[in-house]
Design an enzyme around this catalytic site. Structure first.
Site, PDB file in Angstrom:
ATOM      1  N   SER A   1      36.853  43.028   0.297  1.00 25.98           N
ATOM      2  CA  SER A   1      37.973  43.931   0.529  1.00 25.98           C
ATOM      3  C   SER A   1      38.669  43.533   1.823  1.00 25.98           C
ATOM      4  O   SER A   1      38.075  42.860   2.685  1.00 25.98           O
ATOM      5  CB  SER A   1      37.458  45.372   0.653  1.00 25.98           C
ATOM      6  OG  SER A   1      38.471  46.251   1.112  1.00 25.98           O
TER       7      SER A   1
ATOM      8  N   TYR B   1      31.746  52.107   4.521  1.00 23.58           N
ATOM      9  CA  TYR B   1      32.209  51.311   3.368  1.00 23.58           C
ATOM     10  C   TYR B   1      32.698  49.946   3.835  1.00 23.58           C
ATOM     11  O   TYR B   1      32.339  48.901   3.283  1.00 23.58           O
ATOM     12  CB  TYR B   1      33.330  52.053   2.639  1.00 23.58           C
ATOM     13  CG  TYR B   1      34.072  51.185   1.650  1.00 23.58           C
ATOM     14  CD1 TYR B   1      33.548  50.923   0.392  1.00 23.58           C
ATOM     15  CD2 TYR B   1      35.301  50.608   1.975  1.00 23.58           C
ATOM     16  CE1 TYR B   1      34.213  50.114  -0.512  1.00 23.58           C
ATOM     17  CE2 TYR B   1      35.982  49.801   1.084  1.00 23.58           C
ATOM     18  CZ  TYR B   1      35.433  49.551  -0.162  1.00 23.58           C
ATOM     19  OH  TYR B   1      36.097  48.741  -1.043  1.00 23.58           O
TER      20      TYR B   1
END
Length: 226
Positions: A138, A150
């Site tokens: 990501s 995250y």
């Protein structure tokens, strides 16, 4: 003409995984699909055709379950050319001080352990075909986001992908880390139509695997235009 590839996709029942399966089959490749929900996988296979796709439901955080997926795929198609470790999740509470340790544990299981299990189980088969490992990191794994657990898990994914590329290069294998910005998937509570579409990531996967074998596309960083 590009050689047909046999591609394993984790997290295949929706979002990026589903879009990738459809994109690859449309381009002449075959797919081994796994996710936790068999009924969703079966619908996808019905759409793609049983000659082109195999669905094996499994929890990617369970090593033994994922091992059965790999074996079933090899039994059907005879080889494995690409593994796309795409399964992942987020968390509902951001920040370290206010975070939920139980939620962190689940995040680590899917975003880190499932990635490692997928690599461990597929590398012997990929070595035989001088194959390709692809993983979803990501933008959050390339930039700092305050208190993002995250994001930290995606930093792991990003670093692991870079290191795995070096490991696989020893025997002619390829590894691609895909780092997208925000993608409009069910991952979010509200639709994000102004962000990337899952098909954008799917096309990045297709680009990487169809590149000339001499070319290892090690990283694809995708961001919305606006």
């Amino acid at each position: 003409m590009t050689k047909q590839k046999i591609v394993l996709i984790t997290g295949a029942s929706s979002g990026i995984g589903k879009a990738t399966a459809k994109t690859l089959v449309k381009s002449g490749h075959k797919v081994i699909l796994t996710a936790r929900r068999q009924e969703k996988l079966d619908k996808l296979v019905a759409m793609l055709g049983e000659d082109n796709a195999l669905a094996v439901a499994a929890d990617a955080t369970q090593f033994d379950a994922l091992e059965k997926v790999v074996k079933a795929g090899i039994n059907k198609f005879g080889r494995l050319d690409v593994a796309f470790a795409n399964a992942g999740t987020g968390i509902s509470i951001s920040g370290t001080e206010q975070g939920d340790p139980d939620e962190w544990s689940k995040l680590i299981d899917i975003n880190i352990k499932a990635l490692l299990w997928t690599a461990k189980l597929t590398l012997p088969n990929l070595r035989e075909t001088k194959g390709h490992f692809i993983l979803t990191s990501s933008v959050a794994g390339r930039t700092a986001h305050k208190g993002s657990i995250y994001g930290a898990s995606k930093w792991f994914a990003y670093g692991f992908g870079q290191n795995l590329a070096e490991e696989m290069a020893q025997w002619g294998g390829r590894c691609t880390t895909i780092a997208p910005g925000m993608v409009n998937t069910a991952f979010f509570d509200e639709p994000k139509p102004d962000k990337l579409d899952p098909v954008d990531v799917a096309e990045a996967v297709l680009f990487a695997i169809e590149a000339e074998q001499r070319c290892n596309v090690r990283e694809i960083f995708l961001m919305p235009t606006h």
